[in-house]
Design a protein around this motif. Structure first.
Motif, PDB file in Angstrom:
ATOM      1  N   MET A   1      -3.975   1.028  -1.329  1.00 54.77           N
ATOM      2  CA  MET A   1      -3.702   1.870  -2.512  1.00 54.77           C
ATOM      3  C   MET A   1      -3.240   0.978  -3.668  1.00 54.77           C
ATOM      4  SD  MET A   1      -0.916   4.951  -2.991  1.00 54.77           S
ATOM      5  CE  MET A   1      -1.723   6.081  -1.861  1.00 54.77           C
ATOM      6  N   PRO A   2      -3.688   1.281  -4.915  1.00 56.01           N
ATOM      7  CA  PRO A   2      -3.237   0.501  -6.069  1.00 56.01           C
ATOM      8  C   PRO A   2      -1.728   0.598  -6.239  1.00 56.01           C
ATOM      9  CG  PRO A   2      -5.116   1.885  -6.634  1.00 56.01           C
ATOM     10  CD  PRO A   2      -4.670   2.307  -5.278  1.00 56.01           C
ATOM     11  N   ASP A   3      -1.113  -0.468  -6.808  1.00 58.46           N
ATOM     12  CA  ASP A   3       0.330  -0.448  -6.998  1.00 58.46           C
ATOM     13  C   ASP A   3       0.714   0.449  -8.175  1.00 58.46           C
ATOM     14  OD1 ASP A   3      -0.041  -1.955  -9.388  1.00 58.46           O
ATOM     15  OD2 ASP A   3       0.030  -3.812  -8.240  1.00 58.46           O
ATOM     16  N   PHE A   4       2.021   0.685  -8.309  1.00 53.37           N
ATOM     17  CA  PHE A   4       2.517   1.637  -9.305  1.00 53.37           C
ATOM     18  C   PHE A   4       2.153   1.223 -10.726  1.00 53.37           C
ATOM     19  CE2 PHE A   4       5.883   2.909 -12.298  1.00 53.37           C
ATOM     20  CZ  PHE A   4       5.766   4.286 -12.201  1.00 53.37           C
ATOM     21  N   SER A   5       2.276  -0.078 -11.057  1.00 57.35           N
ATOM     22  CA  SER A   5       1.985  -0.526 -12.414  1.00 57.35           C
ATOM     23  C   SER A   5       0.515  -0.313 -12.768  1.00 57.35           C
ATOM     24  CB  SER A   5       2.352  -2.004 -12.578  1.00 57.35           C
ATOM     25  OG  SER A   5       1.594  -2.817 -11.703  1.00 57.35           O
ATOM     26  N   THR A   6      -0.386  -0.531 -11.805  1.00 56.18           N
ATOM     27  CA  THR A   6      -1.819  -0.305 -12.042  1.00 56.18           C
ATOM     28  C   THR A   6      -2.094   1.170 -12.303  1.00 56.18           C
ATOM     29  OG1 THR A   6      -2.398  -2.176 -10.607  1.00 56.18           O
ATOM     30  CG2 THR A   6      -4.141  -0.559 -11.065  1.00 56.18           C
ATOM     31  N   ILE A   7      -1.459   2.029 -11.505  1.00 54.35           N
ATOM     32  CA  ILE A   7      -1.634   3.474 -11.684  1.00 54.35           C
ATOM     33  C   ILE A   7      -1.103   3.917 -13.045  1.00 54.35           C
ATOM     34  CG2 ILE A   7      -0.932   5.752 -10.834  1.00 54.35           C
ATOM     35  CD1 ILE A   7      -0.841   4.487  -8.014  1.00 54.35           C
ATOM     36  N   LEU A   8       0.069   3.396 -13.431  1.00 55.29           N
ATOM     37  CA  LEU A   8       0.668   3.771 -14.712  1.00 55.29           C
ATOM     38  C   LEU A   8      -0.215   3.324 -15.876  1.00 55.29           C
ATOM     39  CD1 LEU A   8       3.072   4.960 -16.247  1.00 55.29           C
ATOM     40  CD2 LEU A   8       4.154   2.697 -16.144  1.00 55.29           C
ATOM     41  N   ILE A   9      -0.725   2.106 -15.814  1.00 54.91           N
ATOM     42  CA  ILE A   9      -1.613   1.608 -16.879  1.00 54.91           C
ATOM     43  C   ILE A   9      -2.872   2.464 -16.958  1.00 54.91           C
ATOM     44  CG2 ILE A   9      -3.112  -0.318 -17.544  1.00 54.91           C
ATOM     45  CD1 ILE A   9      -0.915  -2.174 -16.420  1.00 54.91           C
ATOM     46  N   ALA A  10      -3.419   2.840 -15.796  1.00 60.44           N
ATOM     47  CA  ALA A  10      -4.622   3.682 -15.775  1.00 60.44           C
ATOM     48  C   ALA A  10      -4.355   5.034 -16.427  1.00 60.44           C
ATOM     49  CB  ALA A  10      -5.096   3.880 -14.328  1.00 60.44           C
ATOM     50  N   LEU A  11      -3.189   5.621 -16.152  1.00 60.29           N
ATOM     51  CA  LEU A  11      -2.832   6.910 -16.758  1.00 60.29           C
ATOM     52  C   LEU A  11      -2.657   6.770 -18.274  1.00 60.29           C
ATOM     53  CD1 LEU A  11      -0.285   8.326 -14.146  1.00 60.29           C
ATOM     54  CD2 LEU A  11      -2.541   9.261 -14.681  1.00 60.29           C
ATOM     55  N   LEU A  12      -1.999   5.704 -18.711  1.00 64.01           N
ATOM     56  CA  LEU A  12      -1.777   5.501 -20.139  1.00 64.01           C
ATOM     57  C   LEU A  12      -3.089   5.272 -20.885  1.00 64.01           C
ATOM     58  CD1 LEU A  12       1.431   3.253 -20.081  1.00 64.01           C
ATOM     59  CD2 LEU A  12       1.264   5.658 -20.770  1.00 64.01           C
ATOM     60  N   LEU A  13      -4.003   4.527 -20.288  1.00 64.68           N
ATOM     61  CA  LEU A  13      -5.303   4.294 -20.909  1.00 64.68           C
ATOM     62  C   LEU A  13      -6.086   5.600 -21.027  1.00 64.68           C
ATOM     63  CD1 LEU A  13      -6.394   0.945 -19.213  1.00 64.68           C
ATOM     64  CD2 LEU A  13      -5.787   1.282 -21.612  1.00 64.68           C
TER      65      LEU A  13
ATOM     66  N   MET B   1      -5.728  11.490  -9.333  1.00 66.98           N
ATOM     67  CA  MET B   1      -4.675  10.737  -8.660  1.00 66.98           C
ATOM     68  C   MET B   1      -4.124  11.510  -7.461  1.00 66.98           C
ATOM     69  SD  MET B   1      -1.152   9.191 -10.303  1.00 66.98           S
ATOM     70  CE  MET B   1      -0.433  10.818 -10.602  1.00 66.98           C
ATOM     71  N   ALA B   2      -3.892  12.803  -7.645  1.00 65.64           N
ATOM     72  CA  ALA B   2      -3.315  13.619  -6.581  1.00 65.64           C
ATOM     73  C   ALA B   2      -4.240  13.729  -5.369  1.00 65.64           C
ATOM     74  CB  ALA B   2      -2.995  15.017  -7.128  1.00 65.64           C
ATOM     75  N   PHE B   3      -5.546  13.853  -5.622  1.00 61.59           N
ATOM     76  CA  PHE B   3      -6.483  14.060  -4.515  1.00 61.59           C
ATOM     77  C   PHE B   3      -6.997  12.759  -3.911  1.00 61.59           C
ATOM     78  CE2 PHE B   3      -6.700  18.286  -6.376  1.00 61.59           C
ATOM     79  CZ  PHE B   3      -6.782  19.090  -5.243  1.00 61.59           C
ATOM     80  N   LEU B   4      -7.188  11.725  -4.743  1.00 59.94           N
ATOM     81  CA  LEU B   4      -7.871  10.521  -4.271  1.00 59.94           C
ATOM     82  C   LEU B   4      -6.932   9.440  -3.757  1.00 59.94           C
ATOM     83  CD1 LEU B   4     -10.645  10.203  -7.007  1.00 59.94           C
ATOM     84  CD2 LEU B   4     -10.935  10.948  -4.642  1.00 59.94           C
ATOM     85  N   LEU B   5      -5.784   9.244  -4.411  1.00 56.56           N
ATOM     86  CA  LEU B   5      -4.925   8.123  -4.035  1.00 56.56           C
ATOM     87  C   LEU B   5      -4.426   8.189  -2.597  1.00 56.56           C
ATOM     88  CD1 LEU B   5      -2.850   7.270  -7.235  1.00 56.56           C
ATOM     89  CD2 LEU B   5      -4.891   6.171  -6.325  1.00 56.56           C
ATOM     90  N   PRO B   6      -4.076   9.385  -2.060  1.00 49.48           N
ATOM     91  CA  PRO B   6      -3.661   9.412  -0.646  1.00 49.48           C
ATOM     92  C   PRO B   6      -4.765   8.970   0.315  1.00 49.48           C
ATOM     93  CG  PRO B   6      -2.971  11.414  -1.778  1.00 49.48           C
ATOM     94  CD  PRO B   6      -3.904  10.695  -2.704  1.00 49.48           C
ATOM     95  N   LEU B   7      -6.028   9.089  -0.130  1.00 50.06           N
ATOM     96  CA  LEU B   7      -7.157   8.724   0.718  1.00 50.06           C
ATOM     97  C   LEU B   7      -7.749   7.368   0.339  1.00 50.06           C
ATOM     98  CD1 LEU B   7      -9.006  12.173   0.440  1.00 50.06           C
ATOM     99  CD2 LEU B   7      -7.448  11.465   2.265  1.00 50.06           C
ATOM    100  N   TRP B   8      -7.091   6.637  -0.581  1.00 54.42           N
ATOM    101  CA  TRP B   8      -7.705   5.456  -1.169  1.00 54.42           C
ATOM    102  C   TRP B   8      -8.004   4.375  -0.132  1.00 54.42           C
ATOM    103  CZ3 TRP B   8      -9.632   5.868  -5.787  1.00 54.42           C
ATOM    104  CH2 TRP B   8     -10.095   4.726  -6.462  1.00 54.42           C
TER     105      TRP B   8
END
Length: 267
Positions: A1-13, A205-212
């Motif tokens: 699973m991607p780390d928190f900073s990667t997820i946050l940057i993806a959301l901000l973009l 994020m909610a559906f895919l990240l748990p299965l990443w």
């Protein structure tokens, strides 16, 4: 699973890409006439970026990712299935949106205001906001997923989606502003249609990240490629051509592809 900073940057973009509808609204408030030459070139550039990155980066990377867990030919078939699945998803959304409210083509500010009553203009703006919001939802998921795979691919996609969203913001804000005289209300509806993109990112994020996993990542990249190719051929290129500047649109496509290629080589 991607780390928190990667997820946050993806959301901000993704949020940035969605909020660019507000840029379109602000342009419409302070400009009486649309610069159709600039818009045609910009839409063509966005299409070029999306087409290039889909065929030259996302699909090959998806195929390579799937080839780590299955035979090469099977991986290629699975990648193609996911690619056309992405096209089918966005096409289904297109089909569900009523044809007379579907924002397939960019419109100039003059077209959006000529020959319409105030009531009809307001309805047009609100319905366009709803239709664009529905369209932006899978685009938000696509932007978010691409951003998880690295900034070198995410940034050009985000910029292309942002450029693509600016005329959508104009399309929503112009009829509402001219029918009500209320800039705040026009800006709000324009911004609201763009916020569907970060909403799509959150759902993804909610559906895919748990299965990443590498396989899920590869399938998602192929689906994203299908969504972007559909957007380029169904919305961006017809929108650019609708302004009557064929060669500028084509130059925009070529420049978009060239910039994308050079960016990927440098990075």
């Amino acid at each position: 699973m991607p780390d928190f900073s990667t997820i946050l940057i993806a959301l901000l973009l993704t949020l940035f890409a969605g909020l660019s509808t507000g840029i379109g609204a602000m342009i419409s408030f302070f400009t009486r006439h649309t610069d159709t030459r600039l818009l045609a070139g910009a839409l063509g550039l966005s299409a070029g970026v999306m087409i290039y990155i889909s065929f030259m980066e996302l699909m090959p990377e998806a195929s390579e990712g799937l080839a780590t867990v299955m035979p090469k030919r099977t991986a290629a078939a699975a990648m193609l299935a996911a690619f056309f699945g992405g096209i089918g998803l966005i096409a289904l959304i297109d089909w569900l949106v009523p044809a007379d409210e579907n924002p397939h083509e960019a419109h100039s500010m003059e077209e959006l205001t000529d020959g319409h009553s105030h009531h009809k203009m307001k309805r047009t703006g609100i319905m366009l906001a709803m239709a664009i919001g529905i369209h932006n939802f899978p685009e938000g998921m696509a932007t978010f997923i691409s951003a998880l795979d690295g900034l070198e691919m995410a940034l050009p996609i985000v910029i292309a989606i942002a450029i693509h969203n600016i005329p959508e913001g104009i399309a929503v804000s112009v009829p509402i502003y001219h029918s009500t005289g209320n800039r705040r209300k026009a800006f709000f509806y324009s911004l609201l249609s763009g916020l569907a993109e970060p909403a799509g990112a959150l759902v993804g994020m909610a559906f895919l990240l748990p299965l990443w996993s590498p396989v899920v990542n590869a399938v998602c990249l192929a689906v994203v490629a299908g969504i972007m190719v559909y957007i380029a051929f169904d919305e961006l290129l017809p929108g650019a051509e609708s302004f009557g500047h064929h060669h500028l649109s084509l130059i925009g496509v070529v420049v978009g592809m060239a910039l994308m290629g050079i960016t990927l080589v440098i990075l």
